[in-house]
Design an enzyme around this catalytic site. Structure first.
Site, PDB file in Angstrom:
ATOM      1  N   GLY A 100      17.650  38.045 -58.251  1.00 26.43           N
ATOM      2  CA  GLY A 100      17.822  38.074 -56.714  1.00 26.43           C
ATOM      3  C   GLY A 100      17.493  36.674 -55.897  1.00 26.43           C
ATOM      4  CD  GLU A 491      36.943  30.449 -62.550  1.00 25.24           C
ATOM      5  OE1 GLU A 491      36.148  31.190 -62.303  1.00 25.24           O
ATOM      6  OE2 GLU A 491      38.009  30.506 -63.270  1.00 25.24           O
ATOM      7  CG  HIS A 507      52.995  19.587 -44.679  1.00 26.45           C
ATOM      8  ND1 HIS A 507      53.694  19.233 -43.740  1.00 26.45           N
ATOM      9  CD2 HIS A 507      53.835  20.642 -45.301  1.00 26.45           C
ATOM     10  CE1 HIS A 507      54.732  19.499 -43.215  1.00 26.45           C
ATOM     11  NE2 HIS A 507      54.766  20.570 -44.192  1.00 26.45           N
TER      12      HIS A 507
HETATM   13  C1  G6P Z   1      32.469  34.708 -59.663  1.00 31.22           C
HETATM   14  C2  G6P Z   1      33.185  34.814 -60.920  1.00 31.22           C
HETATM   15  C3  G6P Z   1      34.825  34.947 -60.672  1.00 31.22           C
HETATM   16  C4  G6P Z   1      34.975  36.016 -59.893  1.00 31.22           C
HETATM   17  C5  G6P Z   1      34.259  36.000 -58.395  1.00 31.22           C
HETATM   18  C6  G6P Z   1      34.204  37.232 -57.714  1.00 31.22           C
HETATM   19  O1  G6P Z   1      32.741  33.300 -59.282  1.00 31.22           O
HETATM   20  O2  G6P Z   1      32.876  33.687 -61.980  1.00 31.22           O
HETATM   21  O3  G6P Z   1      35.359  35.116 -61.882  1.00 31.22           O
HETATM   22  O4  G6P Z   1      36.178  36.096 -59.368  1.00 31.22           O
HETATM   23  O5  G6P Z   1      32.760  35.874 -59.079  1.00 31.22           O
HETATM   24  O6  G6P Z   1      33.695  38.371 -58.482  1.00 31.22           O
HETATM   25  P1  G6P Z   1      33.719  39.858 -58.574  1.00 31.22           P
HETATM   26  O7  G6P Z   1      33.032  40.495 -59.408  1.00 31.22           O
HETATM   27  O8  G6P Z   1      33.332  40.056 -57.227  1.00 31.22           O
HETATM   28  O9  G6P Z   1      35.299  39.947 -58.574  1.00 31.22           O
END
Ligand code: G6P
Length: 611
Positions: A100, A491, A507
């Protein structure tokens, strides 16, 4: 971000903790460390992956039945041995692991330095443990009491575990904002950021709530609030199976998860839809059916891939249920003073159910009276518990950092929701609804067919693995898929990629097109097909290399494109479930060929529990 594990019981703690950290590495992997009680309170930590820590531990005394470990995703202080967790207090009598961010760490640190505390690292976590030490000394209280009092002083998010040299049978844990699960075994206890390090040993778990403290002492679990009110632990039995969190013969979790999609899509529909008997039901929606039917507006909040699933839902819900939909980045929405009222429904989408921005967006929407519906994959997660109602995606644990099966499961659940609301509102006529249900039931086998394209996609990946840039184009339902395809590529392969609505290319991005530029065009047979054909021509006229995803049997696009990937035909409403598959595979193979760590790409984490 950051994974934590702790153990106390009759077994050797260190192997359990190391194995657990490996399972949690998706949460962060820039450094790792472990603290054990082996006569002394010993801390071992290393920059790098958990495997680097494991190699280092081979030459250390790691005996002991109580200990804790941490795998880090750096927030305060660069990844190095010193900033790795655990952190000792100044006296080295107590140590902490923390997931955290402590927002008021700078002012606390200043005060603590004035009182004589010294700091080795740049972390906010070291401030937390010194604060606990300071409170303990000033109040002459027990350690659990000092942790509890410290919870009143810190601002921010935390899941922590504290070990003390003078209490060799005691683990103290606390949470606010970051997840923490207690595993309850036979004469042993586990603590972890999620259940994956625990289920090998026990499936009985207690999810700690915000502002709760768990004190495990001499085989007893005591849970208290930060106001010191004793809580009765609610022990849940998990259904998760060990094999679902292992690679099962695949080289990477990502590949395994891509190939699991026929099953995960089916699991997300299971019990909710049977076309033959016109059965379409979702218990979370049923409870709030009137709210959905009479909603003024639906606002979808999410981040990353989940946000892309939200965009697909915008097309689905507006088309089938005729309710206006807005799709918001949770991180923007939460700071924007949005206009919301009781007639609005907020759908929060999150694989992990722990994304800090999505959670904060939910709290904001709640305070304005909106109804909150959650779509999460992780059972018992913070978002799942913070919403008024919801639906799980049932994709099973997703370990690869780049989301794949969670996306298709989210889109499946959102499709069901759009169909249910559409039929209740009378905007989706019965025959059309039935046709869609029948078609949705065929999707798992059509995904299976799309997965057969793997070998063909490997050949295409070989030709493009060294490019520096890539453009993804799609229209309508395939526009969010273009965004998702581009996100997957950047990624995991670190190739710069942009997703664009195909017409919007004119555009801006069209200026980038030359004979070096690969352009992935999703050009399946749907209502915008003819328009996309024109867009492909525009790219070819500028000598771009076109990799086209087309519907089986198409002859027009193959005559123009450099590479053609044929996927099965389906309704345009369901096309994202198929058109995303080749894009996932393409990114995966390009990343592998470039030698990238696909399951743990640099700088990313699966669960973003900091804003
Ligand atoms: C991070 C992960 C992604 C994911 C995003 C949202 O960036 O690497 O793969 O889509 O968080 O995460 P969540 O658990 O809220 O879908």
């Amino acid at each position: 971000m950051c994974g934590i594990v702790a153990y106390v019981g009759h077994r050797e703690a260190s192997p359990i903790i190391i194995k657990g950290l490996k399972r949690l590495e998706y949460r962060g992997y820039d450094s790792a460390g472990i603290a054990l009680m082996n006569g002394d309170l010993s801390v071992y930590k290393k920059k790098g992956k958990v495997a680097d820590l494991e190699a280092y531990l081979a030459s250390q005394d790691t005996h002991g039945n109580i200990g804790m470990g941490h795998t880090r995703w750096a927030t305060h202080g660069e990844p190095n041995d010193v900033n790795a967790h655990p952190h000792y207090s100044t006296s080295r009598n107590i140590a902490i692991i923390h997931n955290g961010i402590i927002e008021n760490y700078a002012s606390l640190k200043k005060l603590l330095i004035e009182k004589g505390h010294t700091f080795q690292s740049d972390t906010d976590s070291e401030v937390f443990i010194n604060l606990i030490e300071d409170i303990r000394a000033n109040n002459n209280c027990t350690l659990p009491e000092a942790v509890r009092l410290a919870m009143h002083e810190v601002v921010g998010a935390y899941a922590i575990v504290v070990l003390a040299k003078d209490s060799p049978n005691q683990l103290i844990a606390a949470r606010k904002g970051s997840p923490l699960v207690v595993g309850v075994g036979e004469g042993e206890y586990f603590l972890a950021s999620d259940a994956t390090p625990i289920i090998e040993y026990t499936n009985e778990v207690v999810y700690l709530n915000d502002y709760e403290l768990a004190i495990i002492n001499n085989g007893e679990l005591d849970i208290r609030t930060k106001e010191d009110v004793k809580q009765t632990p609610y022990v849940q039995r998990l259904e998760m199976e060990l094999e679902s969190i292992e690679k099962g013969g695949y080289e990477h979790f990502m590949l395994k998860e891509i190939f699991e999609q026929p099953r995960s899509i089916l699991d997300s529909m299971r019990g909710r839809m049977i076309a033959e008997s016109n059965h379409l039901m979702m218990s979370g929606i049923r409870e709030f059916e009137n709210k959905f039917v009479n909603a003024n507006r639906i606002i979808i909040v999410a981040c990353g891939t989940s946000w892309h699933a939200g965009l697909v839902a915008e097309y689905l819900i507006e088309d089938l249920a005729r309710i206006p939909v807005e799709v918001e980045y949770a991180s923007e929405f939460r700071y924007r003073n949005p206009i919301l009222n009781e007639k609005d429904i907020v759908i929060a989408i999150s694989q992990s159910g722990e994304t800090a921005d999505t959670l904060a967006a939910i709290e904001l929407a709640k305070s304005k009276g909106a109804t909150i519906f959650g779509i999460c994959n992780v059972v018992g997660s913070s978002i799942a518990r913070a919403t008024d109602a919801g639906a799980y995606t049932h994709a099973g644990p997703e370990i690869g950092v780049a989301s794949t099966k969670a996306f298709t499961a989210q889109v499946t659940v959102l499709t069901l929701i759009a169909m249910i609301i559409g039929s209740k509102r009378g905007t989706l006529e019965t025959t059309k609804l039935h046709e869609l249900m029948v078609e949705l039931e065929t999707i798992p086998s059509k995904v299976e067919e799309a997965l057969q394209l793997n070998d063909q996609i490997i050949k295409i990946a070989e030709q493009y693995k060294d490019v520096a840039n890539c453009i993804y184009l799609g229209r309508g339902y395939n526009f969010p898929v273009a965004l998702e395809g581009a996100l997957k590529l950047k990624e995991i392969s670190y190739i710069h990629a942009e997703g664009y609505p195909a017409a919007e290319m004119k555009h801006g991005p069209i200026a980038l097109i030359d004979e070096q530029m690969p352009v992935v065009v999703i050009a399946t047979k749907d209502s915008s097909y003819e328009k996309v054909v024109s867009n492909v021509q525009e790219v070819k006229a500028r000598k771009g290399k076109v990799i086209a995803i087309v519907t089986e049997g198409d002859t027009t696009i193959p005559a123009m494109a450099d590479h053609v990937i044929e996927i099965p035909e389906t309704s345009e409403h369901l096309m994202p479930l198929l058109s995303v598959i080749p894009l996932q595979l393409l990114s995966y193979h390009i990343a592998v060929m470039r030698g990238c760590n696909v399951d743990q790409p640099r700088n990313l984490a699966k669960s973003v529990t900091v804003e």
